[in-house]
Design a protein around this motif. Structure first.
Motif, PDB file in Angstrom:
ATOM      1  N   VAL A 285      29.266  40.222  70.989  1.00 19.49           N
ATOM      2  CA  VAL A 285      28.171  39.565  70.273  1.00 19.49           C
ATOM      3  C   VAL A 285      27.022  39.341  71.252  1.00 19.49           C
ATOM      4  N   LYS A 286      25.828  39.790  70.873  1.00 18.61           N
ATOM      5  CA  LYS A 286      24.626  39.573  71.669  1.00 18.61           C
ATOM      6  C   LYS A 286      23.650  38.719  70.880  1.00 18.61           C
ATOM      7  N   VAL A 287      22.884  37.905  71.591  1.00 22.20           N
ATOM      8  CA  VAL A 287      21.863  37.091  70.935  1.00 22.20           C
ATOM      9  C   VAL A 287      20.587  37.144  71.755  1.00 22.20           C
ATOM     10  N   ARG A 288      19.468  37.201  71.045  1.00 27.51           N
ATOM     11  CA  ARG A 288      18.155  37.190  71.692  1.00 27.51           C
ATOM     12  C   ARG A 288      17.255  36.243  70.899  1.00 27.51           C
ATOM     13  N   VAL A 289      16.702  35.248  71.584  1.00 28.25           N
ATOM     14  CA  VAL A 289      15.905  34.220  70.914  1.00 28.25           C
ATOM     15  C   VAL A 289      14.471  34.264  71.409  1.00 28.25           C
ATOM     16  N   MET A 290      13.540  34.389  70.460  1.00 29.29           N
ATOM     17  CA  MET A 290      12.119  34.302  70.735  1.00 29.29           C
ATOM     18  C   MET A 290      11.573  33.027  70.100  1.00 29.29           C
ATOM     19  N   GLU A 291      10.290  32.778  70.250  1.00 31.24           N
ATOM     20  CA  GLU A 291       9.709  31.538  69.728  1.00 31.24           C
ATOM     21  C   GLU A 291       9.771  31.456  68.214  1.00 31.24           C
ATOM     22  N   GLN A 292       9.551  32.568  67.526  1.00 28.28           N
ATOM     23  CA  GLN A 292       9.461  32.542  66.069  1.00 28.28           C
ATOM     24  C   GLN A 292      10.642  33.185  65.364  1.00 28.28           C
ATOM     25  N   ARG A 293      11.534  33.802  66.114  1.00 31.68           N
ATOM     26  CA  ARG A 293      12.624  34.535  65.471  1.00 31.68           C
ATOM     27  C   ARG A 293      13.815  34.691  66.418  1.00 31.68           C
ATOM     28  N   MET A 294      14.927  35.126  65.850  1.00 31.19           N
ATOM     29  CA  MET A 294      16.140  35.345  66.629  1.00 31.19           C
ATOM     30  C   MET A 294      16.879  36.545  66.060  1.00 31.19           C
ATOM     31  N   LEU A 295      17.556  37.285  66.930  1.00 34.92           N
ATOM     32  CA  LEU A 295      18.352  38.424  66.493  1.00 34.92           C
ATOM     33  C   LEU A 295      19.732  38.344  67.129  1.00 34.92           C
ATOM     34  N   VAL A 296      20.759  38.533  66.302  1.00 37.89           N
ATOM     35  CA  VAL A 296      22.143  38.577  66.763  1.00 37.89           C
ATOM     36  C   VAL A 296      22.709  39.951  66.416  1.00 37.89           C
ATOM     37  N   LEU A 297      23.446  40.536  67.349  1.00 39.82           N
ATOM     38  CA  LEU A 297      24.138  41.798  67.092  1.00 39.82           C
ATOM     39  C   LEU A 297      25.615  41.621  67.417  1.00 39.82           C
ATOM     40  N   CYS A 298      26.448  41.691  66.392  1.00 42.81           N
ATOM     41  CA  CYS A 298      27.890  41.713  66.562  1.00 42.81           C
ATOM     42  C   CYS A 298      28.330  43.166  66.396  1.00 42.81           C
ATOM     43  N   ARG A 299      28.857  43.752  67.448  1.00 39.03           N
ATOM     44  CA  ARG A 299      29.165  45.191  67.431  1.00 39.03           C
ATOM     45  C   ARG A 299      30.629  45.453  67.768  1.00 39.03           C
ATOM     46  N   PHE A 300      31.273  46.217  66.874  1.00 40.07           N
ATOM     47  CA  PHE A 300      32.593  46.758  67.173  1.00 40.07           C
ATOM     48  C   PHE A 300      32.417  48.217  67.568  1.00 40.07           C
ATOM     49  N   PHE A 301      32.971  48.579  68.724  1.00 42.39           N
ATOM     50  CA  PHE A 301      32.844  49.940  69.244  1.00 42.39           C
ATOM     51  C   PHE A 301      34.231  50.480  69.539  1.00 42.39           C
ATOM     52  N   LEU A 302      34.543  51.621  68.924  1.00 46.55           N
ATOM     53  CA  LEU A 302      35.822  52.287  69.153  1.00 46.55           C
ATOM     54  C   LEU A 302      35.572  53.717  69.597  1.00 46.55           C
ATOM     55  N   ARG A 303      36.176  54.067  70.734  1.00 45.51           N
ATOM     56  CA  ARG A 303      36.193  55.461  71.177  1.00 45.51           C
ATOM     57  C   ARG A 303      37.634  55.846  71.416  1.00 45.51           C
ATOM     58  N   LEU A 304      38.169  56.692  70.547  1.00 41.94           N
ATOM     59  CA  LEU A 304      39.512  57.229  70.728  1.00 41.94           C
ATOM     60  C   LEU A 304      39.341  58.646  71.254  1.00 41.94           C
ATOM     61  N   ASP A 305      39.620  58.827  72.525  1.00 44.54           N
ATOM     62  CA  ASP A 305      39.285  60.071  73.225  1.00 44.54           C
ATOM     63  C   ASP A 305      39.794  61.305  72.494  1.00 44.54           C
ATOM     64  N   ASN A 306      38.857  62.257  72.299  1.00 46.42           N
ATOM     65  CA  ASN A 306      39.136  63.547  71.654  1.00 46.42           C
ATOM     66  C   ASN A 306      39.531  63.425  70.185  1.00 46.42           C
ATOM     67  N   VAL A 307      39.304  62.253  69.589  1.00 46.42           N
ATOM     68  CA  VAL A 307      39.674  62.049  68.186  1.00 46.42           C
ATOM     69  C   VAL A 307      38.503  61.518  67.359  1.00 46.42           C
ATOM     70  N   LEU A 308      38.002  60.312  67.700  1.00 40.76           N
ATOM     71  CA  LEU A 308      37.093  59.619  66.797  1.00 40.76           C
ATOM     72  C   LEU A 308      36.218  58.630  67.553  1.00 40.76           C
ATOM     73  N   VAL A 309      35.030  58.387  66.992  1.00 40.56           N
ATOM     74  CA  VAL A 309      34.147  57.334  67.498  1.00 40.56           C
ATOM     75  C   VAL A 309      33.693  56.498  66.312  1.00 40.56           C
ATOM     76  N   ARG A 310      33.763  55.163  66.449  1.00 40.22           N
ATOM     77  CA  ARG A 310      33.318  54.245  65.396  1.00 40.22           C
ATOM     78  C   ARG A 310      32.380  53.199  65.988  1.00 40.22           C
ATOM     79  N   VAL A 311      31.354  52.864  65.224  1.00 40.32           N
ATOM     80  CA  VAL A 311      30.482  51.746  65.566  1.00 40.32           C
ATOM     81  C   VAL A 311      30.237  50.956  64.282  1.00 40.32           C
TER      82      VAL A 311
END
Length: 232
Positions: free
Chosen positions: A128-154
């Motif tokens: 989870v990342k958060v960035r806060v400015m004076e007038q707004r805020m953004l949060v990014l909750c990211r699930f990242f999966l890399r299964l080598d030679n099979v699949l990538v998920r975000v």
């Protein structure tokens, strides 16, 4: 590894509305039945074939679960005093043009909720990342999966908060693609083998190469009191 003490909580004091990101409810959404299909490492078929004869007659009881720890977690929401909750809103959007402005960042941080190296077969991590400015805020909750030679998920959950409008927009986007297809696209972008290896460790470098398989936008206005807000 689970980082049980790590969390991020957004609180709107006038209504006591909260949106919290913690490890436990995220892991609770991991498939525990195998009903969605279980991923296998790329050498699983060859490994099984070499043991068909030697393991004949051996019966094994296995309780299936998603060992990739894939989650669709979007945060844990507590309604406001007036019942305010996020609702599906097809017209809402996160204003990228405002986020791209060079406004001073008052606070920024990142926490890891859980991660696994999948027995050296890739990586599964929820941050989870958060960035806060004076007038707004953004949060990014990211699930990242890399299964080598099979699949990538975000799987990304972005939460945008406009302090002036007291409005929250939550955007969930699930992306997924085959490992070799992503590798080809990186080659086409001109990356060398060593650079491709590095890119596969960074979701920021490969997320845009993955097809979108699911997307949903919700919003809620917390200004004032009263009944839950309808999407605008």
């Amino acid at each position: 590894m689970i980082f049980g003490d790590n969390h991020l909580t957004l609180l709107h004091h006038p209504t006591n509305y909260t949106l919290t990101f913690t490890p436990e409810p995220a892991l609770d959404l991991v498939d525990k039945t195998g009903s969605n299909g279980l991923l296998k490492v790329h050498y699983a078929t060859a490994w099984s074939a070499t043991r068909e004869k030697t393991s004949a007659g051996i019966k094994e009881v296995v309780k299936p679960f998603d060992w990739s720890y894939t989650t669709s977690y979007r945060g844990t929401e507590t309604p406001g005093a007036g019942g305010q909750m996020l609702q599906k809103d097809e017209k809402a959007r996160i204003p990228l043009e405002l986020l791209q402005r060079r406004d001073p960042i008052l606070f920024a941080d990142e926490v890891v909720l859980y991660e696994s190296e999948l027995d050296d077969n890739g990586v599964s991590v929820l941050t989870v990342k958060v960035r806060v400015m004076e007038q707004r805020m953004l949060v990014l909750c990211r699930f990242f999966l890399r299964l080598d030679n099979v699949l990538v998920r975000v799987r990304d959950t972005r939460v945008y908060v406009d302090f002036g409008e007291e409005r929250v927009v939550r955007e969930y986007t699930a992306r997924e693609g085959e490992f070799n297809e992503v590798k080809k696209k990186l080659y086409m972008e001109g990356l060398m083998p060593d650079q491709i290896t590095i890119a596969f460790r960074d979701a920021n470098q490969i997320a845009h190469l993955l097809p979108i398989i699911e997307q949903e936008v919700e919003s809620v206005c917390l200004k004032g009191e009263g009944q839950p807000q309808e999407g605008r």
